[in-house]
Design a protein around this motif. Structure first.
Motif, PDB file in Angstrom:
ATOM      1  N   ASN A  21       0.830  -1.201   0.000  1.00  0.00           N
ATOM      2  CA  ASN A  21       0.000   0.000   0.000  1.00  0.00           C
ATOM      3  C   ASN A  21       0.867   1.254   0.000  1.00  0.00           C
ATOM      4  O   ASN A  21       0.547   2.241  -0.669  1.00  0.00           O
ATOM      5  N   TRP A  71      -2.469   1.088  -3.354  1.00  0.00           N
ATOM      6  CA  TRP A  71      -3.575   0.149  -3.171  1.00  0.00           C
ATOM      7  C   TRP A  71      -3.023  -1.259  -3.328  1.00  0.00           C
ATOM      8  O   TRP A  71      -1.849  -1.450  -3.703  1.00  0.00           O
ATOM      9  N   ASP A  82      -4.984  -7.735  -6.749  1.00  0.00           N
ATOM     10  CA  ASP A  82      -5.071  -9.189  -6.600  1.00  0.00           C
ATOM     11  C   ASP A  82      -3.698  -9.833  -6.787  1.00  0.00           C
ATOM     12  O   ASP A  82      -3.328 -10.759  -6.058  1.00  0.00           O
ATOM     13  N   TYR A  88      -7.276 -11.528   2.139  1.00  0.00           N
ATOM     14  CA  TYR A  88      -8.259 -10.557   1.643  1.00  0.00           C
ATOM     15  C   TYR A  88      -9.108 -10.050   2.807  1.00  0.00           C
ATOM     16  O   TYR A  88      -9.413  -8.851   2.899  1.00  0.00           O
ATOM     17  N   ALA A 142      -6.916  -7.563   4.649  1.00  0.00           N
ATOM     18  CA  ALA A 142      -6.697  -6.320   3.898  1.00  0.00           C
ATOM     19  C   ALA A 142      -7.931  -5.430   3.903  1.00  0.00           C
ATOM     20  O   ALA A 142      -7.822  -4.193   3.955  1.00  0.00           O
ATOM     21  N   THR A 143      -9.112  -6.027   3.839  1.00  0.00           N
ATOM     22  CA  THR A 143     -10.347  -5.241   3.802  1.00  0.00           C
ATOM     23  C   THR A 143     -10.822  -4.835   5.193  1.00  0.00           C
ATOM     24  O   THR A 143     -11.799  -4.109   5.323  1.00  0.00           O
ATOM     25  N   TYR A 154      -9.056  -3.043   7.331  1.00  0.00           N
ATOM     26  CA  TYR A 154      -8.453  -1.782   7.741  1.00  0.00           C
ATOM     27  C   TYR A 154      -8.823  -0.651   6.785  1.00  0.00           C
ATOM     28  O   TYR A 154      -8.753  -0.804   5.565  1.00  0.00           O
ATOM     29  N   SER A 162      -6.724  -0.211   0.539  1.00  0.00           N
ATOM     30  CA  SER A 162      -7.744  -0.316  -0.504  1.00  0.00           C
ATOM     31  C   SER A 162      -7.400  -1.495  -1.397  1.00  0.00           C
ATOM     32  O   SER A 162      -6.237  -1.669  -1.776  1.00  0.00           O
ATOM     33  N   VAL A 163      -8.397  -2.315  -1.704  1.00  0.00           N
ATOM     34  CA  VAL A 163      -8.191  -3.421  -2.644  1.00  0.00           C
ATOM     35  C   VAL A 163      -8.780  -3.068  -4.010  1.00  0.00           C
ATOM     36  O   VAL A 163      -8.889  -3.932  -4.874  1.00  0.00           O
ATOM     37  N   LYS A 164      -9.140  -1.812  -4.189  1.00  0.00           N
ATOM     38  CA  LYS A 164      -9.612  -1.313  -5.477  1.00  0.00           C
ATOM     39  C   LYS A 164      -8.679  -0.193  -5.936  1.00  0.00           C
ATOM     40  O   LYS A 164      -8.122   0.532  -5.101  1.00  0.00           O
ATOM     41  N   ARG A 185      -7.456 -10.832  11.267  1.00  0.00           N
ATOM     42  CA  ARG A 185      -8.356  -9.695  11.424  1.00  0.00           C
ATOM     43  C   ARG A 185      -8.325  -9.239  12.888  1.00  0.00           C
ATOM     44  O   ARG A 185      -8.256 -10.056  13.796  1.00  0.00           O
TER      45      ARG A 185
END
Length: 607
Positions: free
Chosen positions: A63, A68, A71, A89, A92-93, A95, A99-101, A385
């Protein structure tokens, strides 16, 4: 996301970011570009799995470098650590800072939490978005508290790259925030930490006496002002003697739970299971809290010394400092302090020539309020998580990596230094019988001199607000942050002690004191608190996961005066609040209703 590895490949930048952290891959199993011959057998699987705790640093590395997490980058990191992509995944999502996008390399985080909202954050956001427009290459994100409440409203710009660049704008204007985002290296330098301490340089301070007096980058300056006297005293006393002094001082945790520190240290030290770990919780994410940031930025060596003492007393040889991802200057200051202490023999295999080995590793958070809960913090460090664990077993028995662990926040640890230098009886004589020593308070909102204040336990709320310069028209004061409660303007005689606030039907919490006058719309403030808890709920337990949503929905209906009658919504709020308080697994859900309840009952918010 597919449960298995996909066909996506990392870019050269993403691969370089991961390899800089983990080293080059040794086989095709780890993603090396080699012949298929070494795919016929696996090597080092157990060793890779033992590095699961590097998942969060790996996500940070990607990041930070790219902005970001694609995949392909996630797959490559998972191969290196033998972590299932679906699990990574989920991490990562979890926090907010990741961003995963796809998004621009520059992200401008604009605080919209309580202090900043009262200081005009909504108008600031609108102005920034209008000035930048589309295609600016900057992503503007509305952020929870950035820990800069004394300079509200605040914005933090982060530009990905090698190295990552950051710039803070606070108090932010549209022009300054846009400059911070478009040219971080050209943005004005942050003011010194001492600016957040109105008492800086005054006689009689114990925890803040070096802030603004010593050079935070100089180990020699720190030692010239009494630094490392406490550690030498600790070696004279021995581990049991240190714990006895801390116990006799009456020190309790300053993060809000107020658990006796000496008892926690003794319980950890007596565990036969080895190794023991020390964790410093520097993830102060409670809206309105910034005292730990000021300590770390203004007196970083004090925390390094205090952690060394705590590790020595509890038999820990490894300490982890879990630091908020939104604190770039504190990160740089502590990295430098730890490196200097290590180079001078104050950390490492033989601390001060006493035969005691201790070192500190910094782990960065990534924007998750729940990670302030100790077991959620452990999960975060371990690469999972950041969800709280059920207790028992308690951390002193099975904490980080399943081993006995002592966890304290920054302020609690720094209190150990005066305890050892002045002695437990002298320390215990400060404050009250049940709340001993000095306490740091974060004062913000409608006051003339916002900042961190040090006062002895027992001072009243009115005494503190007088120091800060309370303005005319005071309507309410929020004690303890979003998880705390409101008190009226005619209740300023409340003593600032754990027992005093408890008897007054409120809480001291982590030391947040946020003043509001009539210019701040209370329903909008309560709605922002509800939005905060809905966003920050980890979703693990039903009472909190559902209750925080229902609380926000009801407050929206009341604010809009549509749908169900207000009386029915307040009844629903009480029912949901009781369920969250009684059945949530951790303090987030248990306290999510506190501020709203106090506003209804003490302030008559919806009458």
């Amino acid at each position: 996301m597919d449960l298995h590895f996909g066909d996506s490949k990392p870019t050269d930048e993403e691969r370089a970011a991961v390899d800089a952290l983990l080293g080059p891959p040794e086989s095709s199993w780890e993603g090396a570009d080699r012949s298929d011959a070494d795919l016929r057998w696996a090597r080092g699987g157990r060793e890779a799995r033992d590095r699961r705790d590097l998942l969060l640093p790996g996500l940070h590395a990607i990041n930070d470098r790219v902005g970001w997490i694609s995949d392909g980058a996630l797959d490559y990191l998972c191969r290196r650590l033998t972590v299932p992509p679906a699990e990574a995944y989920g991490v990562a999502t979890f926090y907010a800072m990741f961003s995963v996008k796809p998004r621009p390399a520059t992200v401008l985080h604009v605080c919209t939490d309580l202090a900043c909202a009262a200081a005009g954050a909504p108008e600031l956001c609108a102005g920034i978005e209008e000035r930048l427009g589309l295609g600016s290459g900057v992503a503007v994100e509305r952020s929870p508290c950035l820990g800069l409440c004394e300079r509200a409203p605040a914005a933090l710009a982060i530009r990905a790259g090698d190295p990552v660049r950051t710039a803070v704008s606070a108090p932010a204007t549209v022009q300054d925030a846009v400059l911070a985002a478009s040219a971080p290296d050209s943005a004005p330098e942050e003011p010194p930490a001492a600016l957040a301490v109105p008492q800086a340089g005054q006689d009689g301070l114990m925890l803040l006496h070096r802030v603004g007096v010593v050079d935070p980058a100089s180990l020699d300056d720190y030692r010239a002002h009494g630094g490392y006297t406490a550690l030498r005293r600790a070696f004279e006393l021995g581990p049991a003697g240190v714990i006895r002094e801390v116990t006799d001082s009456g020190l309790v945790g300053r993060g809000g739970a107020a658990f006796p520190t000496g008892r926690k240290w003794q319980a950890t030290a007596s565990q036969p299971d080895r190794p023991h770990y020390l964790v410093c919780n520097a993830d102060e994410s409670e809206p309105g809290t910034f005292k730990d940031r000021v300590l770390m930025e203004g007196d970083p060596y004090a925390l390094v010394e205090a952690m060394t003492i705590a590790g020595y007393a509890t038999g820990a040889h490894q300490g982890y400092l879990y630091l908020r991802g939104e604190y770039p200057r504190a990160l740089h200051r502590l990295e430098h302090a730890i490196a200097q202490a290590r180079a001078r023999g104050l950390l490492g295999d033989d601390v001060l020539g006493q035969g005691y080995a201790f070192d500190i590793e910094i782990r960065r958070g990534a924007g998750a309020y729940i990670c302030g809960e100790e077991t959620a913090l452990f999960n975060s460090i371990e690469g999972y998580r950041g969800e709280p664990r059920s207790k028992p077993p308690f951390p002193v028995e099975k904490g980080l990596f399943g081993k006995p662990t002592v966890e304290n926040n920054v302020e609690t640890l720094v209190n150990v230094l005066p305890i050892l230098t002045m002695g437990a009886p002298a320390y215990a004589a400060i404050g009250t019988e049940r709340s001993t020593g000095p306490k740091l308070f974060c004062v913000s909102g409608t006051v003339e001199r916002p900042g961190v204040y040090e006062v002895p336990f027992g001072a009243t709320l009115g005494d503190l607000l007088t120091l800060a310069g309370v303005r005319d028209g005071l309507r309410a004061v929020l004690l303890g942050g979003a998880a705390g409660g409101f008190v009226r303007a005619d209740e300023l005689d409340i003593p600032l002690t754990f027992e005093g606030t408890r008897e007054a039907g409120t809480t001291l919490g982590s030391g947040v004191v946020m003043a509001f006058d009539d210019s701040v719309p209370l329903p909008r403030l309560l709605l922002r608190i509800a939005e905060f808890f809905r966003d920050e709920s980890c979703g693990q337990c039903v009472p909190c996961r559902v209750g925080t949503v229902r609380q926000e929905e009801a407050l929206h209906r009341i604010a809009e005066r549509s749908g169900t009658a207000a009386a029915d919504d307040i009844a629903l709020l009480r029912e949901v609040g009781r369920a969250m308080r009684d059945a949530s697994i951790c303090g987030l859900g248990q306290t999510a209703w506190n501020a709203v309840e106090s506003a209804i009952d003490r302030l008559g918010a919806y009458e």
